[in-house]
Scaffold this active site. Structure first.
Site, short mmCIF file in Angstrom:
data_model
loop_
_atom_site.label_atom_id
_atom_site.label_comp_id
_atom_site.label_asym_id
_atom_site.label_seq_id
_atom_site.Cartn_x
_atom_site.Cartn_y
_atom_site.Cartn_z
CG HIS A 73 -1.81 1.16 1.33
ND1 HIS A 73 -1.82 1.98 2.42
CD2 HIS A 73 -2.72 1.70 0.46
CE1 HIS A 73 -2.70 2.95 2.24
NE2 HIS A 73 -3.24 2.80 1.06
CD GLU A 76 -2.91 2.60 -3.53
OE1 GLU A 76 -3.53 3.68 -3.46
OE2 GLU A 76 -3.25 1.59 -2.89
CG HIS A 77 -0.05 6.20 -0.47
ND1 HIS A 77 -0.57 7.29 0.19
CD2 HIS A 77 -0.96 5.21 -0.31
CE1 HIS A 77 -1.74 6.97 0.73
NE2 HIS A 77 -1.99 5.70 0.45
CD GLU A 153 -4.94 5.39 3.80
OE1 GLU A 153 -5.61 4.54 3.20
OE2 GLU A 153 -3.91 5.92 3.33
#
Length: 457
Positions: A73, A76-77, A153
């Site tokens: 993840h 992905e950022h 997040e």
């Protein structure tokens, strides 16, 4: 009774049959393979001059190792933070300037990047997307800022949210050895200790054309899409991918329980039963019966759980069931609910199980089965009304080890499910030996922290 059955059958003919006919008339997706091993799937749909362009990498959180959970993840950022030709944030700016929208998502099984664009802009977004397949820049300062965004997040999406916190604990309890044990976003300690080299190593290990599938759906010509794919993605060489070893969850030998105490308005209970995943579209009959069972319990407004526990008996404020049989790893069948005033989570737990036991003993009437299958199949077909939805369905199938060519076959198999099959799976898969129970006990809301505004790449 005969009149009601006739009415339901008429509904089947009037609603589902035309939809299935429409689906049958649609052009099947076309599949190609580039010389470097990248699969290209094109679904032509000329109803509107728009295109969904998606690149799916067959790598997700289940491929991570302890100590670096969350790296899929985080990468992905980082994919939005610049390449050799683009500055940080410029990718999104350019897509917006073209009138499109874009984003990405990471799951347990895959990571995907997409753009939705007017059809004449397809080549431009393909050039942008292909660029970051191989030319990503890993700036230490950008990484530091982005991993802090991911940690924040995690705080507001999981740690400060009672039900997501419970589900995280549930998965960590249900799965002992399989990497579905870990959350997609990663454990906080791993994020705090992650380095830019961890992200770079992940990118170099998995982001290769022969680990990717390009899905393009919309108002396009398949041959022209293939030519563009060869031009932009075909220039990258095939890479040697890491060996994927089997990761088999050992048999569960008794009920597991997990309790989470967190600020919340109401208590909540969820039960997770280990059930089959779809592996062979032709042979795995139980998965289709489980799909129908979930729909009998919670597939429409007046399905069994809501009708009895919420509306009639009023022992629950909500009650539901869920089952998704398409995944790379093992799957769970969920029963969940929020007890009403005067009902405990222990009582609701028994009531939810009792509804499955009732089906195991009595089965499902042909009238109810026909109604439920009508709803279930219509829902499967209606989601194809969206070009983006078609691309999503193709990508999920391919990433899970199935073929997009089997999408229509799955609907045909659902049509053949019998009442006896639904009763059989209700008898077979809902014992204590495969069950994990998660219970949320609410703490005062005064202990809850306010959520910050949503974050974006």
């Amino acid at each position: 009774m005969k009149i009601r059955i006739a009415a339901i059958m008429s509904a089947w003919v009037l609603l589902v049959a035309p939809l299935q006919s429409l689906a049958a008339q649609a052009q099947p997706a076309k599949e190609f393979m580039l010389k470097n091993g990248m699969k290209v799937i094109v679904k032509e749909d000329n109803r509107a001059p728009t295109v969904a362009h998606m690149v799916w990498y067959k790598v997700g959180s289940m491929d991570e190792q302890s100590g670096t959970t969350g790296v899929a993840h985080v990468l992905e950022h980082m994919m939005f933070k610049g390449t050799k030709t683009l500055k940080p944030g410029e990718f999104s700016q350019r897509v917006a300037a073209l009138g499109g929208r874009e984003n990405a998502f990471t799951s347990k099984d895959y990571t995907a990047y997409f753009q939705q664009i007017e059809k004449s802009r397809l080549e431009q977004v393909m050039a942008l997307e292909s660029d970051r397949m191989s030319n990503l820049i890993f700036d230490k300062d950008e990484f530091g800022r982005e991993v802090r965004v991911v940690m924040e997040e995690r705080r507001w999406r999981t740690e400060d949210q009672p039900i997501p916190l419970l589900y995280e604990a549930l998965n960590a309890t249900a799965f002992t050895a399989h990497p579905y044990h870990n959350p997609i976003i990663g454990w906080m300690n791993d994020l705090q200790n992650m380095t830019v080299d961890d992200a770079k190593a992940w990118y170099q290990r998995w982001y290769a054309p022969n680990n990717a599938t390009l899905v393009v759906a919309g108002d396009v010509d398949a041959k022209k899409v293939l030519a563009l794919a060869e031009k932009y993605y075909g220039r990258y060489p095939k890479e040697v991918l890491p060996l994927r070893k089997p990761q088999i969850e050992p048999p569960q030998r008794g009920i597991k329980r997990i309790t989470v105490r967190a600020p919340a308005e109401n208590p909540y209970v969820v039960m997770a039963f280990k059930v089959p995943t779809l592996r062979d579209v032709e042979k795995d009959q139980d998965v289709y019966a489980l799909d129908v069972l979930a729909a009998v319990l919670d597939g429409y407004d007046n399905a069994r759980l809501n009708a009895k526990l919420v509306r009639t008996d009023r022992v629950a404020n909500s009650a539901g069931a869920g089952y998704s049989n398409i995944a790379r790893g093992p799957v769970l069948f969920l029963l969940d609910g929020t007890p009403a005033q005067g009902t405990t989570t222990e009582q609701l737990e028994k009531m939810l199980r009792a509804e499955v036991e009732r089906i195991a003993k009595e089965g499902v009437s042909e009238e109810e089965l026909t109604r439920v299958k009508t709803q279930l199949i219509a829902g499967q077909i209606y989601k194809r009304d969206s070009v983006f939805g078609q691309a999503m369905e193709i990508g999920v199938m391919e990433m899970s080890g199935l073929s997009h060519k089997d999408i229509d076959r799955i609907i045909e198999k659902l049509k053949t499910v019998t009442s006896a099959q639904v009763q059989a799976v209700a008898q077979k898969y809902f014992g204590d030996e495969s069950l994990t129970v998660g219970t949320l006990y609410p703490l005062p809301l005064s202990e809850k922290k306010p959520a910050p505004p949503p974050l974006r790449h």
